[in-house]
Enzyme design. Structure first.
Site, short mmCIF file in Angstrom:
data_model
loop_
_atom_site.label_atom_id
_atom_site.label_comp_id
_atom_site.label_asym_id
_atom_site.label_seq_id
_atom_site.Cartn_x
_atom_site.Cartn_y
_atom_site.Cartn_z
CG HIS A 130 3.42 8.50 -5.08
ND1 HIS A 130 2.18 8.18 -4.57
CD2 HIS A 130 4.31 8.01 -4.18
CE1 HIS A 130 2.31 7.55 -3.43
NE2 HIS A 130 3.59 7.41 -3.17
CG LEU A 131 8.33 5.97 -10.38
CD1 LEU A 131 8.00 4.48 -10.40
CD2 LEU A 131 8.81 6.43 -11.75
CD GLN A 154 -2.96 -1.09 0.42
OE1 GLN A 154 -3.41 -0.04 -0.01
NE2 GLN A 154 -3.38 -2.26 -0.03
#
Length: 289
Positions: A232-233, A225
């Site tokens: 987002h990365l 999670q």
């Protein structure tokens, strides 16, 4: 928005949430104006320019031990710095994230996601990610942005993660998607491959240009999670071997995500996905029934 100086001056200590002796990182819980506050203190690394002066910067010694050619002691070093972070006002979710607790490995089926995780995500108020919107619209942290692409479908903003200490060895950036309809790994489908490939290619280009790192020297991954449900990365240097969140069961490599979707466009709607979670996290109770 309260200044960090005012918060420090008015902080009323309640308890230690966690104290990592390995990383020299401590999280404190307290109150400021009757609202919960989390303060993080982290000892910083030595800068290259100060290393030659270290022997002369030790002001005093304590607990000296000497044995043949070996000696050690506790010393006070001048100009010692510490990184300070705050979350204020902090929610119970923030407290659970930073509090020392047993970690659990959960294996989430698609049915589990629909029954437990999706309702949890939908229950999170929009105010929780207002800071993300501030970055995307340029009203906050604009001076820290490394790259911006405002395309509504495949655009993103790249900036340093607050965990980055500024060194090449510990490089830690984050790329945040402009679009808000991808909440997590579970939301990804074949139609998002354009965004994911652009994230991959531009991240490799930027780390080469800004940090002189090749694609083989960085890892690009997504958390599941995630700490916040706006896609987002994470972009980190391989030399940052113990970067937060790089462990199996939390980090999913972008190259693997792209490969899965190229072969099976609805892979993440069908797969059982494992994830690590603290026993005090709100989601954990659902899976331990």
């Amino acid at each position: 928005m309260a200044s960090i100086t005012r918060v420090l001056n008015n902080f009323q200590f309640e308890r230690v949430l966690s104290n990592d002796v390995r990383t020299k990182l401590v999280h404190l819980l307290g109150y400021v104006d009757d609202q919960k506050c989390i303060l993080t203190f982290e000892k910083t690394q030595f800068e290259n320019e100060e290393m030659p002066q270290l022997p002369a910067s030790v002001a005093s010694f304590d607990s000296v031990v000497e044995n043949n050619i070996y000696s050690w002691a506790m010393g006070q070093v001048e100009k010692s710095q510490m990184r300070v972070k705050m979350i204020y006002p902090a929610t119970d979710v923030h407290i659970a994230k930073y509090e020392a607790q047993t970690r659990l490995m959960i294996h989430e089926t698609p049915a589990d996601y629909e029954r437990y995780t999706l309702p949890y995500i939908q229950s999170i108020p929009a105010s929780r990610t207002q800071w993300v919107q501030n970055i995307l619209d340029g009203s906050s942290e604009a001076d820290r942005v490394i790259y911006r692409d405002n395309d509504p479908e495949t655009g993103f903003v790249v900036l340093p993660d607050m965990k980055w200490d500024g060194t090449q060895e510990n490089l830690y950036w984050v790329a945040i998607a402009i679009r808000s309809d991808i909440s997590s790994l579970r939301s990804l489908r074949g139609e998002h491959l354009g965004l994911l490939r652009k994230l991959r290619d531009k991240s490799y280009e930027l780390v080469k240009e800004k940090a002189n790192l090749s694609p083989e020297q960085v890892r690009l991954f997504v958390h599941y999670q995630p700490s916040y449900y706006h896609f987002h990365l994470h972009i980190t240097a391989i030399t940052f071997v113990d970067a937060p969140g790089v462990v199996s069961g939390q980090a999913h490599l972008l190259t693997s995500i792209i490969d899965h979707l190229e072969h099976f466009p609805n892979y993440y709607q069908l797969a059982t996905i494992p994830f690590l979670i603290g026993e005090k996290h709100q989601l954990a109770a659902n899976f331990l029934i």
